[in-house]
Design an enzyme around this catalytic site. Structure first.
Site, short mmCIF file in Angstrom:
data_model
loop_
_atom_site.label_atom_id
_atom_site.label_comp_id
_atom_site.label_asym_id
_atom_site.label_seq_id
_atom_site.Cartn_x
_atom_site.Cartn_y
_atom_site.Cartn_z
N GLU A 133 0.83 -1.21 0.00
CA GLU A 133 0.00 0.00 0.00
C GLU A 133 0.87 1.26 0.00
O GLU A 133 0.60 2.22 -0.72
CB GLU A 133 -0.94 -0.01 1.21
N ASP B 285 -3.57 -0.46 10.20
CA ASP B 285 -4.61 -1.27 9.56
C ASP B 285 -4.11 -2.69 9.29
O ASP B 285 -4.80 -3.67 9.53
CB ASP B 285 -5.06 -0.61 8.25
C1 GLA Z 1 -5.50 5.37 7.28
C2 GLA Z 1 -4.09 4.80 7.30
C3 GLA Z 1 -3.70 4.43 8.72
C4 GLA Z 1 -3.91 5.61 9.68
C5 GLA Z 1 -5.31 6.17 9.52
C6 GLA Z 1 -5.51 7.43 10.32
O1 GLA Z 1 -6.42 4.36 7.63
O2 GLA Z 1 -4.02 3.66 6.48
O3 GLA Z 1 -2.37 3.98 8.75
O4 GLA Z 1 -2.92 6.58 9.47
O5 GLA Z 1 -5.61 6.47 8.17
O6 GLA Z 1 -5.44 7.15 11.67
#
Ligand code: GLA
Length: 380
Positions: A158, A170
């Site tokens: 990603e 995530d």
């Molecule tokens: C997205 C990114 C995460 C994090 C959130 C905000 O989901 O993938 O890594 O930075 O935004 O908390």
């Protein structure tokens, strides 16, 4: 109407299009972040929960790469040489490239994907996909890959290949979550604590779709880097914004110009709130947890400037009707609001908030609930 599970959907699509059953079937969850927004790329803590909704990848041995999703049922020839931005195939290409570099790829694969994680709703459909793909494809190559490697592969896919300046929250929760637990992940030290949580989390979808490749997250990340540089000019010696203590904040906020002072204030206060929220969660103190969520939302709205009118409306209405707390979850600029509701009031609060939203915005928001699900796994 009975919903067909994504596992069944991915398997029957596979049989239909590739003429036999898949060799591997893997699922990974989306996530809702209770608290700790934008702290993961600033060395701070996050407190996500895996959704019960999951993305399923079915894969079988092949000499070439072909993939199809239940989204559009379009069969595609895929190549690691050809990045396809703006489509789910970008994530597959990203994972293929990273696995290729690490020598973990199968020769080719037939892949089908089905998911019950809403897309563009701030619930991390992308990490559910990349983590499930990484596990399915390494499984197809005959390898048993530890979760830490799956996290690296999914994150690099990603971050480096699709080009989203994300942190590791995530992918980490999609790989390591335990059912019935939130996951406190200290991104600075890498420390992981599974905090028991058996409550329901309500999700109110704003219906405003934000695709992360859109650039706002990347812009905020740059602003945080600038803010860190400005703090260092003030004599602060830290590696990341989240290491700055609350006691340093008033002086630094006065010294830094906007918007960098605002970004700094969000990260430092959010870091403090997230650790307090983990303690409130462990103590079963829903009222305190709820207050911290609302403070977190205010910080996103005013300091990080990553909210939107629909999310602000949902948070305000949910709290006014009796929610313990609510806030925008995920990257922001759209997506979903999470709310913690006292069980005896939940039906009434949901109905009233939905109706007020409909009157204001002319459409019904989708609302559903989840409990804490588990991380990536093989499906039968
Ligand atoms: C997205 C990114 C995460 C994090 C959130 C905000 O989901 O993938 O890594 O930075 O935004 O908390």
């Amino acid at each position: 109407m009975t919903q067909v599970s994504p596992g069944r959907q991915a398997t029957s699509l596979f049989q239909e299009r590739f003429g036999s059953g898949p060799a591997v079937l893997v699922s990974a969850p989306g996530r809702v972040n209770l608290l700790g927004e934008h702290t993961d790329y600033n060395g701070g803590p996050v407190l996500p929960v895996a959704l019960e909704r999951r993305t399923v990848v079915a894969a079988g041995h092949a000499d070439r790469w072909r993939a199809i999703s239940t989204l559009d049922e379009m069969m595609r020839e895929v190549s690691p040489e050809r990045m396809e931005h703006g489509s789910w195939i970008a994530y597959l290409v990203g994972v293929m490239r990273v696995l290729g570099r690490k020598g973990l790829n199968p020769r080719g694969a037939s892949v089908t994907v089905a998911s019950s994680v809403p897309i563009g709703a701030g619930l991390s459909s992308s990490a559910a996909l990349t983590v499930a793909l990484a596990r399915a494809l390494t499984g197809l190559a005959g390898r048993k890959t530890p979760p830490e490697v799956l996290i690296d592969v999914a994150w690099e896919a990603e971050h480096d290949e699709v080009g989203v300046a994300c942190g590791r929250m995530d992918q980490t929760v999609a790989a390591l979550a335990r059912p019935g637990h939130a996951l406190l992940f200290e991104t600075g030290s890498g420390g992981i604590t599974h905090v028991p949580y058996d409550g329901k989390i309500w999700l109110f979808q704003t219906g405003v779709s934000h695709r992360l490749t859109g650039g706002q997250l990347n812009l905020r990340r740059k602003e945080c880097e600038v803010a860190l540089g400005l703090c260092r000019e003030q004599g602060i010696t830290v590696h990341a914004l989240a290491e700055i203590g609350m006691e340093e904040l008033p002086r630094l906020v006065r010294a830094l110009p906007v918007p960098w002072s605002q970004r700094l204030r969000h990260i430092v206060t959010e870091t403090d709130r997230t650790r307090r929220a983990a303690r409130a969660l462990a103590a079963g103190d829903s009222a305190q947890l709820g207050r911290l969520l609302v403070e977190g939302h205010e910080s996103l709205r005013l300091d990080y400037q990553s909210s939107c009118a629909e999310a602000d409306f949902l948070v305000e209405a949910a709290v006014r009707h009796g929610a313990w707390g609510a806030r925008l979850t995920g990257a922001g600029w759209g997506g979903a609001v999470l709310a913690l509701l006292p069980p005896e009031k939940e039906a009434r609060i949901v109905a009233e908030v939905q109706e007020e939203f409909r009157r204001q915005f002319g459409r019904m928001p989708e609302v559903w609930a989840t409990r804490a699900g588990g991380g990536v796994r093989s499906e039968k």
